[in-house]
Write an enzyme that holds these catalytic residues in place. Structure first.
Site, short mmCIF file in Angstrom:
data_model
loop_
_atom_site.label_atom_id
_atom_site.label_comp_id
_atom_site.label_asym_id
_atom_site.label_seq_id
_atom_site.Cartn_x
_atom_site.Cartn_y
_atom_site.Cartn_z
N ARG A 100 0.84 -1.19 0.00
CA ARG A 100 0.00 0.00 0.00
C ARG A 100 0.88 1.24 0.00
NH1 ARG A 100 -5.16 1.73 -0.84
NH2 ARG A 100 -6.09 2.84 0.90
N THR A 375 -9.61 0.53 -9.88
CA THR A 375 -8.72 -0.37 -9.17
C THR A 375 -8.83 -1.64 -9.99
OG1 THR A 375 -9.23 0.65 -7.08
CG2 THR A 375 -8.49 -1.63 -6.96
N GLU A 414 -3.95 8.14 -3.66
CA GLU A 414 -4.35 7.31 -2.53
C GLU A 414 -4.51 8.12 -1.25
OE1 GLU A 414 -5.85 3.93 -2.89
OE2 GLU A 414 -4.08 4.04 -4.17
N SER A 446 -7.74 0.93 3.60
CA SER A 446 -8.21 0.49 2.28
C SER A 446 -9.42 -0.42 2.43
CB SER A 446 -7.08 -0.28 1.61
OG SER A 446 -7.52 -0.90 0.41
N SER A 447 -10.15 -0.58 1.34
CA SER A 447 -11.22 -1.58 1.31
C SER A 447 -10.83 -2.77 0.45
CB SER A 447 -12.49 -0.97 0.72
OG SER A 447 -12.93 0.11 1.50
N GLY A 467 -13.75 -1.25 -6.71
CA GLY A 467 -15.06 -0.70 -6.34
C GLY A 467 -15.04 0.13 -5.08
N GLY A 468 -13.85 0.56 -4.62
CA GLY A 468 -13.79 1.42 -3.43
C GLY A 468 -14.49 0.74 -2.27
O1 DON Z 1 -7.96 1.09 -1.27
C1 DON Z 1 -9.12 1.40 -1.46
O2 DON Z 1 -10.05 1.03 -0.77
C2 DON Z 1 -9.44 2.29 -2.65
N1 DON Z 1 -8.30 3.10 -2.97
C3 DON Z 1 -9.87 1.42 -3.79
C4 DON Z 1 -10.34 2.23 -4.96
C5 DON Z 1 -11.13 1.45 -5.92
O3 DON Z 1 -11.43 0.30 -5.74
C6 DON Z 1 -11.60 2.19 -7.10
N2 DON Z 1 -12.32 1.34 -7.98
N3 DON Z 1 -13.37 1.53 -8.42
#
Ligand code: DON
Length: 574
Positions: A100, A375, A414, A446-447, A467-468
């Protein structure tokens, strides 16, 4: 006569049951005898398969895919971002690599606030100040050196060739690049690569990335040092310093991948192996699964009002904990034992009412989770049965939407995953707390949830997604679809999803997730819904058969599913 009637009615009810279970038709999962690779870009999938066929293991393939996606899938594939790898070896040994991004040493808790303490729009998402110290190259090299078998040059060669000679852009590549045309125009180094004299590329043209090829060659020659030291590092620092960023050579010198124990829990006799903090993924997923384990989901039926209600409530409760307690373990005391305890789940269950929606603790103006494909996740299994689950990211689409001049490296944003201000939603609508405030050297929460499901101590399923904030629920729903609803792996990936994250106090639903009458029942219990577009691109593999308890197809051991929600991806077996 009577017997005939009985037989008829039995047949009718059997047919009805079958029809009730058929919510959609999915193509059969892709089958493979000796290996399986599922990624969000077909060219990267091919790279992974080629490496497996050449005798590499799943880690060799995973590293080659990681580098290849940085070339062919620049929206999320990266050298300038970070991510996680969950690895389970054929003999049952498990580990987790955390690469990360880190907050630069010159960062401060209030760096994105103005003098009045208000969030400066865009400061944590766009441009060089939004960039965390990249971890991807360190992570890939760590994985290769410790768990791979092939020489660096072999694993990097396909990515170098794709960057050097270019690749022909298809419609979905054009759509992806098209998302950022305006942003590329504002950043000369990005415009020089992703636009042609200021105009977007068109289908059939070749995208050549010479600077990126050179950066990859440095890595091929010198390993991690080819990126964190020498000319590439100098260019990264110069680009940051001359554009309002704060990354220094010391930040790059200090970056290190961490090897951590994955988060583990059980669900109905299966093992879940997933991402530990600084990801919230494993903890939140296990908390939800612990809550759900005592409900008869299968009996209640797929997307019945009652089953959906329990799942929404489990999500609501687990995300309060996620957003309030979790952070980088070097800086925060994560209450893992409590959150992962099945007794804690039972206490939560006691609070969940059968037919009344919970009210998220404070109702604050939430921002809808972003939709997008920013992502990326890939899943790989090799002929020995080693399983690799990788999610890595630039955060937003094309990250901070700036490229470090002369390197071809797109940079992440990030820093926006930190709590920029307590109580203010980030780009995914997540309202987070003190545990995730910015501290120099800290990793943002993070997710991302690269996950491996196990049975009897062996890998059974490899799964993950972008997907955040919607990552964790999408991975969990895919697992539930397989374990509780008996879907094959492709059906499990295709099935419509819903998502709840505590705040905003609304449940996001994909098209066809709920029938109108199911939705009305849930609304009468106090649930509320907002229709949303697709946020995930799940890539998954099931080992043994297309579904649990099913039969293998021919001599195939591996069954892969690419999420049809984005059409650049591909599952390939051999
Ligand atoms: O680490 C995380 O949770 C976010 N930076 C992930 C971002 C993400 O999955 C974007 N995709 N749609």
């Amino acid at each position: 006569m009577k017997v005939q009637l009985l037989a008829k009615s039995l047949l009718l009810s059997a047919t009805l049951i079958l029809h009730c279970q058929a919510w959609a038709a999915s193509p059969a999962p892709v089958a493979g005898e000796s290996g399986m690779v599922v990624t969000a870009h077909h060219l990267a999938t091919q790279v992974g398969i080629d490496v497996l066929k050449a005798g590499g293991n799943a880690v060799d393939a995973g590293v080659a895919v990681g580098y290849a996606l940085a070339v062919v899938y620049p929206v999320a594939g990266n050298l300038g971002g970070g991510g996680f790898m969950t690895l389970m070896r054929a003999d049952g040994r498990k580990t987790f690599l955390d690469f990360r991004e880190k907050a630069p040493l010159a960062s401060t808790a209030d760096m994105y606030l103005d003098r009045n303490g208000n969030v400066v729009q865009g400061a944590s998402t766009d441009g060089h100040l939004a960039v965390g110290v990249p971890g991807t190259v360190s992570g890939m090299q760590y994985a290769l050196e410790k768990y791979g078998t092939l020489p660096r040059s072999k694993v990097l060669a396909p990515a170098i060739a794709l960057a050097q000679r270019g690749f022909v852009l298809g419609q979905s590549d054009i759509n992806m690049l098209g998302m950022a045309t305006q942003a590329f125009r504002k950043d000369a180094p990005s415009a020089a690569i992703f636009l042609q004299r200021g105009q977007p590329y068109t289908v059939g043209q070749r995208l050549v990335q010479k600077d990126l090829a050179r950066t990859l060659q440095f890595i091929s020659k010198h390993g991690s040092e080819g990126f964190y030291k020498g000319p590439v590092a100098a260019a990264l620092v110069a680009s940051s310093q001359s554009n309002g960023g704060i990354i220094t050579q010391v930040d790059l010198d200090q970056y290190q991948t961490r090897e951590l124990a994955p988060i583990e829990c059980t669900y109905r006799g299966y093992g879940i192996v997933s991402a530990p903090p600084p990801s919230s993924g494993g903890v939140t997923m296990c908390e939800m699964l612990n809550i759900l384990e005592a409900y008869p989901l299968s009996e209640l039926g797929f997307h019945s009002a009652q089953a959906v209600h329990y799942q929404i409530e489990a999500m609501r409760h687990a995300y309060v904990d996620r957003n309030s307690y979790l952070g980088d373990p070097d800086y925060v005391n994560n209450p893992l034992a409590r959150l992962l305890d099945k007794k804690y789940a039972a206490q939560i269950r006691a609070k969940i009412e059968k037919d009344t929606a919970g009210i998220s603790m404070q109702i604050k103006p939430g921002v809808a989770p972003h939709e997008g494909d920013n992502t990326t996740h890939y899943s790989i299994v090799d002929k020995w049965g080693n399983a690799v689950s990788v999610t890595y990211t630039l955060n937003g689409a094309f990250g901070a939407k700036v490229t470090a001049a002369n390197t071809g490296v797109l940079l992440n944003n990030e820093m926006d995953d930190f709590t920029v201000k307590v109580g203010v939603p980030n780009s995914y609508g997540l309202v987070q707390g003190e545990a995730n405030v910015i501290v120099p050297g800290k990793r943002p929460l993070s997710s991302m949830s690269p996950t491996i499901v196990t049975k009897d101590g062996k890998p059974l399923m490899v799964v993950g997604t972008p997907g955040g904030s919607r990552i964790i629920t999408a991975v969990m729903l895919t697992i539930i679809n397989v374990i509780d609803y008996g879907m094959d792996i492709q059906e499990a990936v295709d099935a419509p999803r819903f998502h709840q994250q505590w705040l905003p106090d609304t449940t996001f639903t994909e098209r066809y997730a709920l029938s109108p009458d199911t939705r009305s029942v849930l609304e009468s219990w106090g649930q509320n819904f907002r229709d949303t577009g697709y946020a995930n691109h799940v890539t998954a593999i099931l080992i043994g058969a297309p579904k649990l308890g099913g039969n293998a197809v021919g001599g195939n051991r591996y069954y892969g599913a690419n999420d049809p929600r984005h059409n650049t991806g591909l599952a390939l077996g051999y």
